[in-house]
Design an enzyme around this catalytic site. Sequence first.
Site, PDB file in Angstrom:
ATOM      1  N   CYS A   2       0.860  -1.011  -0.291  1.00 40.98           N
ATOM      2  CA  CYS A   2      -0.399  -0.136   0.008  1.00 40.98           C
ATOM      3  C   CYS A   2       0.844   0.983   0.376  1.00 40.98           C
ATOM      4  CB  CYS A   2      -0.649   0.178   1.608  1.00 40.98           C
ATOM      5  SG  CYS A   2      -2.259  -1.560   1.271  1.00 40.98           S
ATOM      6  N   ARG A  52      -4.641   1.288  -1.053  1.00 42.96           N
ATOM      7  CA  ARG A  52      -4.653  -0.227  -1.045  1.00 42.96           C
ATOM      8  C   ARG A  52      -4.267  -0.795  -2.541  1.00 42.96           C
ATOM      9  NH1 ARG A  52      -8.877  -4.783   0.995  1.00 42.96           N
ATOM     10  NH2 ARG A  52      -7.471  -6.206   1.730  1.00 42.96           N
ATOM     11  N   GLY A  83       2.793  -3.193   3.265  1.00 42.51           N
ATOM     12  CA  GLY A  83       3.576  -4.293   3.921  1.00 42.51           C
ATOM     13  C   GLY A  83       2.702  -5.490   4.285  1.00 42.51           C
ATOM     14  N   GLU A  84       3.385  -6.479   4.399  1.00 36.40           N
ATOM     15  CA  GLU A  84       3.008  -7.737   5.295  1.00 36.40           C
ATOM     16  C   GLU A  84       3.864  -8.086   6.166  1.00 36.40           C
ATOM     17  OE1 GLU A  84       0.759  -8.847   3.129  1.00 36.40           O
ATOM     18  OE2 GLU A  84       0.546  -8.102   2.370  1.00 36.40           O
ATOM     19  N   ASP A 104      -3.541  -8.388   7.961  1.00 35.95           N
ATOM     20  CA  ASP A 104      -2.889  -8.831   8.665  1.00 35.95           C
ATOM     21  C   ASP A 104      -2.837  -7.232   9.538  1.00 35.95           C
ATOM     22  OD1 ASP A 104      -2.224  -7.766   7.056  1.00 35.95           O
ATOM     23  OD2 ASP A 104       0.581  -7.938   6.389  1.00 35.95           O
ATOM     24  N   VAL A 290      14.464 -11.223 -16.814  1.00 38.24           N
ATOM     25  CA  VAL A 290      14.794  -9.885 -18.294  1.00 38.24           C
ATOM     26  C   VAL A 290      15.137 -10.246 -18.950  1.00 38.24           C
ATOM     27  CG1 VAL A 290      16.019  -8.411 -16.347  1.00 38.24           C
ATOM     28  CG2 VAL A 290      14.521  -6.855 -18.110  1.00 38.24           C
TER      29      VAL A 290
END
Length: 609
Positions: A2, A52, A83-84, A104, A290
């Site tokens: 986010c 978000r 984040g996480e 979370d 890539v």
Amino acid sequence: MCGICGWVDFRADQRAPERRAVLDAMTATMSCRGPDAEGTWVDRHAALGHRRLAVIDLPGGAQPMRLDARRDGEPELAIVYSGETYNFRELRAELGGPWRTDSDTEVVLRAHRDWGADAVRRLNGMFAYAVWDPQAEELLLVRDRLGVKPLYYLPTADGVRFGSEPKAILADPAVERRVTRDGLRRLLSWVHDPSNAVFAGLREVPPGHLVRVSRAGVREERYWQLQDTGHTDDVPTTVRRVRELLDDTAKRQLIADVPLGTLLSGGLDSSALTALAQQYTDGAVRSFAVDFTGYEEDFTPDDVRGTPDAPYVREVAEYVGTDHTDIRLTTDQLMDPAVRSATLHARDIPAGIGDMDSSLYLLFKAVRAQSTVALSGESADEVFGGYRDFHDADTVAADTFPWIAGRMMKQGPSLLAVDLDLDDYVDAQYRRALSEVPELTGPAANDPHERRMREICYLYLTRFLPTLLDRKDRMSMAVGLEVRVPFCDHRLVEYVFGTPWSHKTFDGREKSLLRHATKDLLPESVVQRVKSPYPSTQDETYEKALRERAADLLRHGSPVEPLIDRARVAARIDGPMTGTHDMGARTQLERVLDLDAWLRDYDVQLDLT
């Protein structure tokens, strides 16, 4: 993932319509970081904005998020979170119900209610968030231990402005876009310094820190730091422990309610991570690499890249069994003005590495078309000692940052006309960093080489890695892609940092611990492959295009002219082609062009007095 922003201002009620308009403008700058939803909330003295990217609990994780209101009608706490938190399920069980969502974010909010600021010590993840306590009139700005997620703040006379990126803070009309000599030093020095975020007065929340904002002022507090662990495990035990941590980290970071893939370069780091992800995924993991048109066919080895990635990528994808996609780029794409503008806007500052930013942006954009989350091997070199600088005696012995002493960063005479005393600035930063290094204990403490390698590891983890993590975050979030970095799991970093250098190189090679911990998962060619950095195009037409644009800049004038030496720039334009054998020369032209675009696009006010 986010984007967050907002402020605390104690001088007056912040709920006036004009203040909401400022919050809306700040929040809008974070739209790329959060394309799925938007939310704002304004209290008497605080304002919170959120964009978000929905990854976990898609319907229930809306923000700003508040706990139930107290009797006076105000919420107990409010949060905007980016984040996480990978251990949120364990924390959720420990905190107990009831719960309104499966996100979370609610776990982090409840943790702060029950445990206060110490809650952050219990989090395993990559995060940057702000928690406002209306009753205490205190804002907490919190950043993860390694600085995976960015968070900036600007102290003011009456509080603070904050945001995931500088552009959010700069969207407030009251904030100056002024850059002083110190800001330019930070910009050009290749040394990470959270106290100097280029724009005057702007700071980062340092990795492993929180910032308290109250009527008493603004105060930074450290909650985590690298320490000497008194490592006593032998080599076989250390290798086993590294594998255990990698297995657990991979499983945790595969949790998502959206499509997930891996970034694969064919090197040890990304290949090991891809193989670990495949072990814990039902079906084939999506992998992405890539490449440049004609790169493999026309590849020429240079001082830092001995082999092209493509053959190793193909071998790993087949060996592991991934659902693989190559993202092949052309010089026209890399030089596209819209792409270069997008990368500048994503980073907010002129990075000066040209195609390595453009190609990363285009890679992430292509990955985002198929996945919302990607795992990256970023930071394995810093954690396990993978760069050549770690293993070059002259570079190790140099009395400065190794990446500055190393050949990659030697660029010859500067193209700038202003004297910024960069050598003195870098030296002061170096002395400051050395003063922080935790002392060795045990038998290794008497070994000068072990002590020096402890310093080198610390310098890379605290002054070099944050710059790479910021680049990765900005390029990925510019296209709404969440990139996770399992090698930044703080448990792994703590454990490996504490091991002696002799353990990290026990087989006479770089990254010995990682190689032996994961060699059962990989083809032998990849296990034995020498480190090759992120690729840079070798197409001669790319350098020609750079020179043409720099020549055009000299012909028509630009805001960067007061900063550059026209004669040196002209000489560089007319000089012999360098290709990737002299990346410094090409980087200097990239820097001039980027500085010019930055001064124009960001309306920067230079203050060099």
